[in-house]
Every structure is written in C-alpha cells, then in structure tokens.
Write an enzyme that holds these catalytic residues in place. Structure first.
Site, PDB file in Angstrom:
ATOM      1  N   GLU A   1       0.862  -1.081  -0.072  1.00  0.00           N
ATOM      2  CA  GLU A   1      -0.041  -0.049  -0.120  1.00  0.00           C
ATOM      3  C   GLU A   1       0.677   1.128   0.005  1.00  0.00           C
ATOM      4  O   GLU A   1       0.560   2.256  -0.734  1.00  0.00           O
ATOM      5  CB  GLU A   1      -1.041  -0.065   1.276  1.00  0.00           C
ATOM      6  CG  GLU A   1      -2.030  -1.033   0.940  1.00  0.00           C
ATOM      7  CD  GLU A   1      -1.772  -2.475   1.259  1.00  0.00           C
ATOM      8  OE1 GLU A   1      -0.454  -2.607   1.745  1.00  0.00           O
ATOM      9  OE2 GLU A   1      -2.564  -3.407   1.144  1.00  0.00           O
TER      10      GLU A   1
ATOM     11  N   HIS B   1     -10.659  -6.506   9.202  1.00  0.00           N
ATOM     12  CA  HIS B   1     -11.398  -6.080   7.804  1.00  0.00           C
ATOM     13  C   HIS B   1     -12.576  -5.390   8.042  1.00  0.00           C
ATOM     14  O   HIS B   1     -13.563  -5.527   7.306  1.00  0.00           O
ATOM     15  CB  HIS B   1     -11.808  -7.430   7.182  1.00  0.00           C
ATOM     16  CG  HIS B   1     -10.316  -8.099   7.002  1.00  0.00           C
ATOM     17  ND1 HIS B   1      -9.820  -8.859   7.676  1.00  0.00           N
ATOM     18  CD2 HIS B   1      -9.688  -8.425   5.687  1.00  0.00           C
ATOM     19  CE1 HIS B   1      -8.679  -9.487   7.191  1.00  0.00           C
ATOM     20  NE2 HIS B   1      -8.688  -9.363   5.881  1.00  0.00           N
TER      21      HIS B   1
END
Length: 321
Positions: A58, A125
C-alpha cells in the site's frame, strides 16, 4: 431494473475513465480479477492498460499515485480493505495531504477505502477510519450512504484537485439498490436532510444512515418525528445544515459506526455546543461502536456496532430529558 451501491461505484469509475484519458485505476487484483469486491469488474477489458494490478504494498501504491498525480494524471487507488490503508499512512498524510500546501502543485488522487463492518469480518477487515483521515488538513473525506451518492461523490472525488479519501461501506455493496443513477446531486461538503422532523436531530453518515432511518420509523409509532441529517462529507463538514436542524428540534443525537474516542460524532457535538449552545433543550448525545477491537463472532459484532434498536434507545433518552 435497479443498480446496487457497488455497481454505482463501478459505473462512476467507468465514466471517469471514459471522460478523462488521465484517469487510471491502480490496486491489488483490480485488473482481470475485478477487485476483491468486483468494484472494477470488466473495466480492465473495457479500458486496456488503464486498470493496473499493483504489488501487495500500500505504501508503494500510494507513493506511485502521488508521483503520477504530480505529472498530470488522476489516479483512483483501490485499497482492498480500509484497514490496510494504514500501511500507506505516511504517503497519504505526510505526502499527499501536504503537497499542495508545500509547493502550490495539486495532488489529485482518489483513494477508495472499502470500510465498515460485516458479519464475521473481525478486527482487520471492518474498521471505519474516516476520523483518522479527517484529522489531517489537506484531505477531503467522503462517506456515501446511498447509491446515488456512491456514484456522484466518486465522480466529484476524481475531479477534485485535492487528495480524496472515499469511504465506501462494504455492507452497502449488495444490500443497497436504487432504480437508476442520478443526473443531479448535492455538491461535496453539503449535508442532506434524509428525513424531516421536529423533535430530535439525528446526525449520521454511511451505513448508520439506514439503521437511523429504521430507528426513526420505530419512534414515529410513538409519536416522535426525528429529523435525520446525512453528512455525506466528513471533511469538509456542513455545520450550517446541522445547526439549522438543531435550531428546529432543540435536541441532538450523533450516530457513527467508528469508535467514539475523538471521532466524527465528537466533532459534530463540539461544534453544536460551542456555536449553538442556546439552541439546545437537552444535552447532546452520541452513539458509536464499542471502544474495543471489532469482534469476529457475528453476535458479538452485532452488539458492538450501533443498531436500530440501540439508536432508538439512545434517542428516547434525549427525547425524554
């Protein structure tokens, strides 16, 4: 015929790609696989060379997008889950957010964060990180709660010259549908009165809008008319619409799915108390998720986040003060 929240996001990206050759999509598995949730399904075939798979990094994804934006491109970055965006936090908050203010050169990147909880997703998540990003000057933070806003706000995000954090809620991907895509929309930074009322102002955003609407339905059976403000945009925050609503009702409840400590709901209450204390007939209250990591077990998760039932109970406390 209807279109889902997820399909609206895909359609917005397709339109952005078709209208501006400088737009491209970059992220893990966004190409032939179509993204973890299929938000880019078919776009790689429709726009060859402009929907590009990224390595699992990322930090590198955001860093390369910043470089491309500085050269005139308008990248759309997909994080597989909002939680993972923290791996690129330095690039987002120390580089993208500050670049214009250091150099007068705009950094137009859109970072899509699939955020919020779904049953069984657990602590890695399910997080709602809008308050973290809103803390940093230079970032625009959007939280669409409807199919229409998922489409129109994403198109706005790509057109904005500032870096935009686009918080799309995973629970809404397939649960929310509309008859068609909008042809007109409120601008970024403008909140929406989702339901008119007279007895209580309920300020919320993202998936909590729908829990709040259900709570308002329940309270209506008891004779209460709750006015619901959908913020749509966390930063900039439309204080004027919130204040005008509180002036009509005299009571305020803020509801968010994120953790309570220093969050969006705290910011809204702070502004109302400091700028409109004389408008209030009762102490303003807020309702957030529990201040713990998000649990895996579906029953614990259901108890962790605000629901229509807990919102109804919190609203009664404000109404009965």
């Amino acid at each position: 015929m209807s279109i889902t929240y997820l399909e609206a996001i895909r359609e917005a990206q397709a339109r952005a790609l078709s209208e501006n050759p400088n737009v491209y999509i970059y992220g893990q598995d966004v190409g032939d696989f179509g993204g973890a949730f299929k938000a880019t399904k078919g776009l790689a075939q429709q726009f060859p060379g402009r929907v590009i798979d990224a390595p699992i990094s990322e930090d590198a994804i955001v860093g390369s997008a910043i470089g491309a934006a500085l050269q005139g491109m308008r990248p759309i970055i997909e994080m597989q889950f909002a939680d993972f965006s923290t791996v690129g936090l330095n690039q987002i908050v120390n580089q993208a957010a500050t670049y214009y203010w250091r150099t007068n050169v705009p950094c137009p990147i859109t970072i899509r964060l699939p955020c919020g909880g779904t049953s069984g997703s657990g602590p890695f998540h399910s997080q709602s990180l809008e308050a973290i990003y809103a803390h940093f000057p230079g970032l625009v933070v959007l939280t669409p709660a409807t199919v229409e806003d998922a489409y129109s706000l994403l198109l706005d995000a790509v057109a904005i010259d500032d870096p935009v954090i686009f918080c799309e809620h995973k629970f809404l991907y397939y649960h929310l549908k509309a008859e068609k895509l909008p042809t007109e929309a409120l601008p970024v930074g403008k909140a929406r009165i989702a339901r008119a009322g007279r007895d209580l102002t309920l300020v919320t955003y993202s998936a909590m809008l729908h829990e709040s609407l259900a709570a308002a339905d329940e309270l209506a059976t008891e004779g209460y008319k709750v006015e619901i403000v959908d913020l749509r945009s966390i930063k900039p925050l439309d204080t004027d619409t919130v204040m005008a609503s509180v002036a009509r009702t005299g009571r305020l409840l803020c509801v968010g799915e994120a953790w309570p400590w220093g969050g969006v709901t705290a910011e809204v209450i702070s502004r109302v108390v400091s700028e409109g204390f004389d408008l209030l007939d009762a102490p303003p209250q807020r309702l957030n998720a529990k201040d713990t990591p998000i649990p895996f077990h579906p029953r614990l998760w259901a108890a962790h986040r605000p629901t229509a039932q807990s919102i109804t109970a919190a609203a009664r406390n404000v109404l009965n003060y």
